[in-house]
Structure formats: C-alpha cells, structure tokens
Design an enzyme around this catalytic site. Structure first.
Site, PDB file in Angstrom:
ATOM      1  N   SER A   1       0.868  -1.182   0.000  1.00 26.30           N
ATOM      2  CA  SER A   1       0.000   0.000   0.000  1.00 26.30           C
ATOM      3  C   SER A   1       0.899   1.225   0.000  1.00 26.30           C
ATOM      4  O   SER A   1       2.081   1.138   0.390  1.00 26.30           O
ATOM      5  CB  SER A   1      -0.853  -0.007   1.276  1.00 26.30           C
ATOM      6  OG  SER A   1      -1.449   1.251   1.485  1.00 26.30           O
TER       7      SER A   1
ATOM      8  N   TYR B   1      -2.743  -1.324  10.466  1.00 31.60           N
ATOM      9  CA  TYR B   1      -2.674  -1.503   9.006  1.00 31.60           C
ATOM     10  C   TYR B   1      -1.345  -0.947   8.462  1.00 31.60           C
ATOM     11  O   TYR B   1      -0.641  -1.627   7.696  1.00 31.60           O
ATOM     12  CB  TYR B   1      -3.855  -0.782   8.351  1.00 31.60           C
ATOM     13  CG  TYR B   1      -3.957  -0.960   6.858  1.00 31.60           C
ATOM     14  CD1 TYR B   1      -4.584  -2.085   6.317  1.00 31.60           C
ATOM     15  CD2 TYR B   1      -3.442  -0.012   5.973  1.00 31.60           C
ATOM     16  CE1 TYR B   1      -4.687  -2.250   4.936  1.00 31.60           C
ATOM     17  CE2 TYR B   1      -3.545  -0.171   4.606  1.00 31.60           C
ATOM     18  CZ  TYR B   1      -4.170  -1.289   4.090  1.00 31.60           C
ATOM     19  OH  TYR B   1      -4.274  -1.456   2.728  1.00 31.60           O
TER      20      TYR B   1
HETATM   21  P1  NAD Z   1     -11.281  -6.196  -0.424  1.00 31.55           P
HETATM   22  O1  NAD Z   1     -11.855  -6.127   0.930  1.00 31.55           O
HETATM   23  O2  NAD Z   1     -12.198  -6.134  -1.598  1.00 31.55           O
HETATM   24  O3  NAD Z   1     -10.370  -7.479  -0.604  1.00 31.55           O
HETATM   25  C1  NAD Z   1      -9.694  -8.113   0.415  1.00 31.55           C
HETATM   26  C2  NAD Z   1      -9.841  -9.586   0.197  1.00 31.55           C
HETATM   27  O4  NAD Z   1      -9.067 -10.287   1.155  1.00 31.55           O
HETATM   28  C3  NAD Z   1     -11.297 -10.045   0.352  1.00 31.55           C
HETATM   29  O5  NAD Z   1     -11.628 -10.864  -0.739  1.00 31.55           O
HETATM   30  C4  NAD Z   1     -11.264 -10.820   1.643  1.00 31.55           C
HETATM   31  O6  NAD Z   1     -12.223 -11.862   1.690  1.00 31.55           O
HETATM   32  C5  NAD Z   1      -9.846 -11.363   1.625  1.00 31.55           C
HETATM   33  N1  NAD Z   1      -9.410 -11.793   2.928  1.00 31.55           N
HETATM   34  C6  NAD Z   1      -9.487 -11.139   4.114  1.00 31.55           C
HETATM   35  N2  NAD Z   1      -9.009 -11.892   5.089  1.00 31.55           N
HETATM   36  C7  NAD Z   1      -8.612 -13.077   4.527  1.00 31.55           C
HETATM   37  C8  NAD Z   1      -8.020 -14.253   5.023  1.00 31.55           C
HETATM   38  N3  NAD Z   1      -7.766 -14.387   6.324  1.00 31.55           N
HETATM   39  N4  NAD Z   1      -7.732 -15.235   4.151  1.00 31.55           N
HETATM   40  C9  NAD Z   1      -7.985 -15.125   2.833  1.00 31.55           C
HETATM   41  N5  NAD Z   1      -8.555 -14.016   2.309  1.00 31.55           N
HETATM   42  C10 NAD Z   1      -8.857 -13.013   3.154  1.00 31.55           C
HETATM   43  O7  NAD Z   1     -10.223  -5.005  -0.484  1.00 31.55           O
HETATM   44  P2  NAD Z   1      -9.103  -4.675  -1.578  1.00 31.55           P
HETATM   45  O8  NAD Z   1      -9.026  -3.209  -1.619  1.00 31.55           O
HETATM   46  O9  NAD Z   1      -9.319  -5.419  -2.828  1.00 31.55           O
HETATM   47  O10 NAD Z   1      -7.790  -5.189  -0.831  1.00 31.55           O
HETATM   48  C11 NAD Z   1      -6.866  -6.093  -1.401  1.00 31.55           C
HETATM   49  C12 NAD Z   1      -5.471  -5.769  -0.936  1.00 31.55           C
HETATM   50  O11 NAD Z   1      -5.101  -4.490  -1.449  1.00 31.55           O
HETATM   51  C13 NAD Z   1      -5.324  -5.677   0.580  1.00 31.55           C
HETATM   52  O12 NAD Z   1      -4.087  -6.261   0.971  1.00 31.55           O
HETATM   53  C14 NAD Z   1      -5.308  -4.186   0.840  1.00 31.55           C
HETATM   54  O13 NAD Z   1      -4.609  -3.862   2.010  1.00 31.55           O
HETATM   55  C15 NAD Z   1      -4.586  -3.706  -0.407  1.00 31.55           C
HETATM   56  N6  NAD Z   1      -4.792  -2.292  -0.702  1.00 31.55           N
HETATM   57  C16 NAD Z   1      -6.013  -1.811  -1.100  1.00 31.55           C
HETATM   58  C17 NAD Z   1      -6.149  -0.462  -1.392  1.00 31.55           C
HETATM   59  C18 NAD Z   1      -7.445   0.147  -1.869  1.00 31.55           C
HETATM   60  O14 NAD Z   1      -7.508   1.367  -2.030  1.00 31.55           O
HETATM   61  N7  NAD Z   1      -8.486  -0.614  -2.146  1.00 31.55           N
HETATM   62  C19 NAD Z   1      -5.059   0.394  -1.256  1.00 31.55           C
HETATM   63  C20 NAD Z   1      -3.843  -0.134  -0.840  1.00 31.55           C
HETATM   64  C21 NAD Z   1      -3.721  -1.467  -0.570  1.00 31.55           C
END
Ligand code: NAD
Length: 270
Positions: free
Chosen positions: A155, A168
């Site tokens: 991130s 986080y």
């Molecule tokens: P999201 O909530 O749509 O996706 C997260 C996914 O992780 C979900 O499908 C959830 O079911 C899964 N998950 C959670 N705990 C789990 C576990 N114990 N085992 C297996 N799967 C698990 O959110 P996203 O934005 O798609 O996030 C994906 C990644 O991207 C994360 O690591 C998040 O920190 C990172 N991220 C997202 C953003 C953003 O702006 N959306 C920015 C920076 C980083």
C-alpha cells in the site's frame, strides 16, 4: 491475442483474497494472459465463483480454493491442493488483507493481532510455501526466465503514516521489509519478489471514501491524477511484474497510486 503472445501462458498463479476488489481484478488480468488461476477466498464462495465464472467466460481457467491465509494449516493445504492439481506454482499474489481501524489509544490487542495476523503473517506463510516450491522446481526453460515470482500487495501506507490505522500501516511497513528481505535472499535462485503499492482503488475495503460525491471529492484532493484507481489498474501492473518483461526487476514496490505519493498538498505551491 493469440495464445502464443500471452505473457503468462500455462503458468500457475495463486491469488489470495481473489473473491473481491483488487484480488479479483488481478486474478482476471493474470488469467487473460494465460495463467491458470487459483482463486483463493476466505468466506464468500458465491463471490469467488463469480470471479472464476468471469475468468472462464473470457477463455481462461482456474479453480476455487478456500483458505484463511492467517492459518498455517489452511495455507499448507492450499499449496498442496494447487500442486496436486497443476503440478507446481509459478506466481503467488499475496493480496488478502483487511483493516480494523481505531484510534491508537483505543486499539485492542485483538484488532492489532487480526490485522498483523492476516496482512503480514498471512503473506509470510504463503510466501514461505511458494519459495519452497520454487526452490524444488527451479527454472523451467520456455516457461519463465524465473524460478518463481511473488507479488506482495502492499500500500502507499508502507511509506505514508496513517492516523487511526496504526495496525494496518505497521502491517504494510512490515510487508515492505519482508518483500525486500526475501527478494535479496532468493535472487541468486532466480526467484523474484516485488510489491505493488496501491493508492486509493475502488473496492469494498474503502467504500466510505468513494461512495458519496462529497467523500469522492475529498479523496481526489489526495490524488494528483484526479481519479480513483480501479482494480484493472492494479491487474495490469501485476501482469507486468509477473511476466518476463520484468525479469530484471526484483525487490521493488511499484506504486499504482495516481501520484498519491507526490505530496499533493504542495500542488498549489504549498
Ligand atoms: P477487499 O476487501 O475487496 O479485498 C480483500 C480480500 O481479502 C477479500 O476478498 C477478503 O475476503 C480477503 N481476505 C481477508 N481476510 C482473509 C483471510 N484471512 N484469508 C484469505 N482471504 C482473506 O479489499 P481490496 O481493496 O481489494 O484489498 C486487497 C489488498 O489491497 C489488501 O491487501 C489491501 O490492504 C490492499 N490495498 C487496497 C487499497 C485500496 O484502495 N483498495 C489500497 C492499498 C492497498
């Protein structure tokens, strides 16, 4: 695109947390380039099925695998199942993650442990199993120039502090050093480990930040590109990092953030 031109043809990719958001976007992008994708999910099988359905509709292939990445036994099972199904693993996208926000002085140890346990320990567990398989198999000429590739979903908060989200931000700072250290440790074996550092991407994790026009306008103040990112933006970056186009790229975080790290507060001369 003909099969011959696909960048990841026949390579096996595990994408954790692939049932929604960025993971779903990455899974579809890798599959579109010919990878066989293991769509990992933690709870919602319906959403995971939808992602796999879309992959198959587009001519790709893969299978569903339920596993909690924070649990060692689940991760071992996921790798065992993948290897028994496809013979090996070429690409791991360590994407699963969550937030559990609180003012630091009010943060419970359960909130701390949950976020670290999934965002950081989950990436450790999956990366360790992937590295073991990459070491066992080594480079297969004609398949990929690397013995294996790991992409850690980090991130912008691996570098930008984030009040109210200490667990986080600490998890993503940890992911950065985990990624760099294993990149250094296994580079001689032709194993590549890199991160993607998304900025604000339109997914369920940050729904509150883009769901209303007011929230969206507020968010845009942080993004020089003046649009929120989409999962497809991250998907394209993941394809590149996983492909031989990035053969000499190791130990970096590729920020996909519309310029969020460019101190946007200084846009109007500070
Ligand atoms: P999201 O909530 O749509 O996706 C997260 C996914 O992780 C979900 O499908 C959830 O079911 C899964 N998950 C959670 N705990 C789990 C576990 N114990 N085992 C297996 N799967 C698990 O959110 P996203 O934005 O798609 O996030 C994906 C990644 O991207 C994360 O690591 C998040 O920190 C990172 N991220 C997202 C953003 C953003 O702006 N959306 C920015 C920076 C980083």
């Amino acid at each position: 695109m003909t099969t011959k031109n696909k960048k990841l043809q026949g390579q096996v990719a595990i994408v954790t947390g692939a049932s929604s958001g960025i993971g779903a976007g990455v899974a579809k992008a890798l599959a579109a380039e010919g990878a066989l994708v293991v769509v990992n999910y933690a709870s919602s099988v319906e959403k995971a099925e939808e992602v796999l359905h879309e992959i198959k509709q587009a001519g790709g292939d893969g299978f569903l695998c339920k596993a909690d990445v924070g649990k060692e036994a689940d991760v071992l099972d996921m790798f065992r199942e993948t290897i028994s199904h496809y013979g090996t693993v070429d690409i791991l996208v360590n994407n699963a993650g969550l937030q559990s926000d609180a003012k630091f002085h009010e943060m419970s140890v359960e909130q701390w442990n949950r976020v670290i346990g999934i965002n950081l320990t989950g990436q450790f567990l999956c990366a360790r199993e992937a590295i073991k398989e990459f070491m066992r198999r080594g480079v297969v000429p004609g398949r990929s120039a690397s013995a294996g590739k790991i992409i850690c979903m980090s991130s912008v908060h691996e570098v930008i502090p984030w009040a109210g989200h200490a667990n986080y931000a600490a998890s993503k700072g940890g992911v950065m050093m985990l990624m760099k250290t294993i990149a250094q440790e296994y580079a001689p074996l032709k194993i590549r480990v890199n991160s993607i550092g998304p900025g604000a991407i339109r997914t369920p994790i940050n729904y509150a930040a883009w769901q209303t026009p007011q929230a969206y306008q507020q968010l845009l103040k942080l993004i020089p590109a003046k649009r929120i990112g989409e999962a497809e933006d991250v998907g394209r970056a993941a394809v590149w990092l996983a492909s031989d186009d990035a053969e000499y790229v190791n130990g970096i975080t590729l920020f996909v953030d519309g310029g969020m790290l460019l101190y946007p507060g200084f846009e109007d001369n500070g």
